[in-house]
Write a protein that holds these residues in place. Sequence first.
Motif, PDB file in Angstrom:
ATOM      1  N   GLN A  89       0.829  -1.216   0.000  1.00 10.36           N
ATOM      2  CA  GLN A  89       0.000   0.000   0.000  1.00 10.36           C
ATOM      3  C   GLN A  89       0.857   1.257   0.000  1.00 10.36           C
ATOM      4  O   GLN A  89       0.441   2.278   0.544  1.00 10.36           O
ATOM      5  CB  GLN A  89      -0.897  -0.007   1.243  1.00 10.36           C
ATOM      6  N   LYS A  90       2.007   1.161  -0.623  1.00 13.21           N
ATOM      7  CA  LYS A  90       2.902   2.324  -0.615  1.00 13.21           C
ATOM      8  C   LYS A  90       3.865   2.234  -1.801  1.00 13.21           C
ATOM      9  O   LYS A  90       4.355   1.159  -2.132  1.00 13.21           O
ATOM     10  CB  LYS A  90       3.698   2.307   0.709  1.00 13.21           C
ATOM     11  N   VAL A  91       4.074   3.371  -2.446  1.00 14.76           N
ATOM     12  CA  VAL A  91       5.093   3.427  -3.500  1.00 14.76           C
ATOM     13  C   VAL A  91       6.250   4.271  -2.967  1.00 14.76           C
ATOM     14  O   VAL A  91       6.046   5.412  -2.538  1.00 14.76           O
ATOM     15  CB  VAL A  91       4.537   4.058  -4.801  1.00 14.76           C
ATOM     16  N   LEU A  92       7.440   3.699  -2.973  1.00 10.26           N
ATOM     17  CA  LEU A  92       8.611   4.437  -2.492  1.00 10.26           C
ATOM     18  C   LEU A  92       9.445   4.899  -3.678  1.00 10.26           C
ATOM     19  O   LEU A  92       9.742   4.116  -4.585  1.00 10.26           O
ATOM     20  CB  LEU A  92       9.496   3.538  -1.607  1.00 10.26           C
ATOM     21  N   ILE A  93       9.787   6.176  -3.692  1.00  9.36           N
ATOM     22  CA  ILE A  93      10.638   6.724  -4.760  1.00  9.36           C
ATOM     23  C   ILE A  93      12.000   7.052  -4.141  1.00  9.36           C
ATOM     24  O   ILE A  93      12.073   7.619  -3.050  1.00  9.36           O
ATOM     25  CB  ILE A  93      10.039   8.046  -5.319  1.00  9.36           C
ATOM     26  N   PHE A  94      13.074   6.701  -4.851  1.00 13.62           N
ATOM     27  CA  PHE A  94      14.429   7.037  -4.397  1.00 13.62           C
ATOM     28  C   PHE A  94      15.011   8.043  -5.403  1.00 13.62           C
ATOM     29  O   PHE A  94      15.632   7.646  -6.394  1.00 13.62           O
ATOM     30  CB  PHE A  94      15.296   5.776  -4.311  1.00 13.62           C
ATOM     31  N   PRO A  95      14.758   9.338  -5.170  1.00 14.62           N
ATOM     32  CA  PRO A  95      15.118  10.361  -6.179  1.00 14.62           C
ATOM     33  C   PRO A  95      16.597  10.363  -6.542  1.00 14.62           C
ATOM     34  O   PRO A  95      16.961  10.672  -7.665  1.00 14.62           O
ATOM     35  CB  PRO A  95      14.733  11.677  -5.498  1.00 14.62           C
ATOM     36  N   GLU A  96      17.466   9.978  -5.589  1.00 11.50           N
ATOM     37  CA  GLU A  96      18.906  10.001  -5.893  1.00 11.50           C
ATOM     38  C   GLU A  96      19.304   8.928  -6.911  1.00 11.50           C
ATOM     39  O   GLU A  96      20.371   9.005  -7.524  1.00 11.50           O
ATOM     40  CB  GLU A  96      19.751   9.916  -4.600  1.00 11.50           C
ATOM     41  N   LEU A  97      18.432   7.908  -7.099  1.00 10.18           N
ATOM     42  CA  LEU A  97      18.728   6.876  -8.110  1.00 10.18           C
ATOM     43  C   LEU A  97      18.044   7.169  -9.444  1.00 10.18           C
ATOM     44  O   LEU A  97      18.344   6.550 -10.462  1.00 10.18           O
ATOM     45  CB  LEU A  97      18.248   5.496  -7.617  1.00 10.18           C
ATOM     46  N   CYS A  98      17.082   8.107  -9.421  1.00 12.97           N
ATOM     47  CA  CYS A  98      16.275   8.377 -10.619  1.00 12.97           C
ATOM     48  C   CYS A  98      17.105   9.089 -11.698  1.00 12.97           C
ATOM     49  O   CYS A  98      17.828  10.035 -11.407  1.00 12.97           O
ATOM     50  CB  CYS A  98      15.076   9.235 -10.236  1.00 12.97           C
ATOM     51  N   HIS A  99      16.999   8.595 -12.946  1.00 13.77           N
ATOM     52  CA  HIS A  99      17.704   9.212 -14.071  1.00 13.77           C
ATOM     53  C   HIS A  99      16.811  10.166 -14.853  1.00 13.77           C
ATOM     54  O   HIS A  99      17.191  10.668 -15.906  1.00 13.77           O
ATOM     55  CB  HIS A  99      18.234   8.120 -15.018  1.00 13.77           C
ATOM     56  N   GLY A 100      15.563  10.346 -14.383  1.00 11.83           N
ATOM     57  CA  GLY A 100      14.661  11.291 -15.043  1.00 11.83           C
ATOM     58  C   GLY A 100      14.259  10.860 -16.441  1.00 11.83           C
ATOM     59  O   GLY A 100      13.973  11.708 -17.290  1.00 11.83           O
ATOM     60  N   CYS A 101      14.192   9.514 -16.686  1.00 13.70           N
ATOM     61  CA  CYS A 101      13.924   9.047 -18.054  1.00 13.70           C
ATOM     62  C   CYS A 101      12.442   9.163 -18.418  1.00 13.70           C
ATOM     63  O   CYS A 101      12.082   9.154 -19.591  1.00 13.70           O
ATOM     64  CB  CYS A 101      14.384   7.603 -18.222  1.00 13.70           C
ATOM     65  N   GLY A 102      11.565   9.222 -17.418  1.00 14.12           N
ATOM     66  CA  GLY A 102      10.134   9.404 -17.682  1.00 14.12           C
ATOM     67  C   GLY A 102       9.380   8.126 -17.996  1.00 14.12           C
ATOM     68  O   GLY A 102       8.168   8.159 -18.208  1.00 14.12           O
TER      69      GLY A 102
END
Length: 288
Positions: A89-102
């Motif tokens: 029941q939760k989505v976790l985002i790790f912005p430091e790993l995100c490459h912004g690919c969309g």
Amino acid sequence: MIISVASGKGGTGKTLVATSLALSLKERDNVQLLDCDVEEPNDHVFMKPAFTRSEVVSIPVPKVDEEKCTYCGKCAEVCAYNAIAVMKQKVLIFPELCHGCGACSYLCPEEAISEEEKEIGVVESGYSGGVGFVHGTLNIGEAMAPPIIRQVKEHASHEGTVIIDVSPGTSCPVVEAVKDSDFCLLVTEPTPFGLNDLVLAVETVRRLNIPCGIVLNRAGVGDGKTEEYCQKENIPVLLTIPLNTEIAGFYSRGIPLVEGMPQWKVSFLELSDKIREIVNERSSDTER
Ligand code: SF4
Ligand code: SF4
């Protein structure tokens, strides 16, 4: 002409070469120095530029609307960088790993993902004497160097000579900085560690199909194995800089070699002539 200055390992004298090449060439050409070593830019210490412009660099990172989300897990599946984890029941985002690919927002079946800009660093541009100067700085704790490198390279002029100072190693930031160069200058020192990393750097540059040549710095400390390797691989050694306490002294005080010891300008101008010759030869071979 775009000349990138790279090295397999740090501390080989890449900054010394990039800054002295720029300062020597400015007397006969339009020159720009782009410091793409965005994790640790230090050309400004030597060039002391006056900055006239500063741009924030950001990448789009996902933001989940949990009211729309069904926790189907598709976003985590498509993320090649493990920047999303979907729990019950939760989505976790790790912005430091995100490459912004969309990819996650594009493929979310519920249109539950929007994007928000996340600042990762800054690009500053200006002048140092007659040299155009641009550098990028990645914020502390951020891992995404390529978007900043791309933004630094957008400042590259289409006229004159552009010198790109590349971060050490052979990883993604190096490829991003070196690609599209007409020539790559590899700075190394004649030690076993230097040779080991040089071999990796040569492989990377060859995969990018960019001609390369060597600047052998601190010559005199090694065992001749680097020169043997260059000969065997047919890689020209274009400039040799000896191990010298005077040179090291200027470097440690943030003084470019050609300012502390102006007699070196001739050697750097000859270096640039040799590079131009190789680039011209290669383009006439391609035209044939
Ligand atoms: S793909 Fe969309 S709906 Fe599925 S878990 Fe991710 S955010 Fe939620
Ligand atoms: S934008 Fe790309 S890298 Fe970032 S979380 Fe989504 S899929 Fe992963």
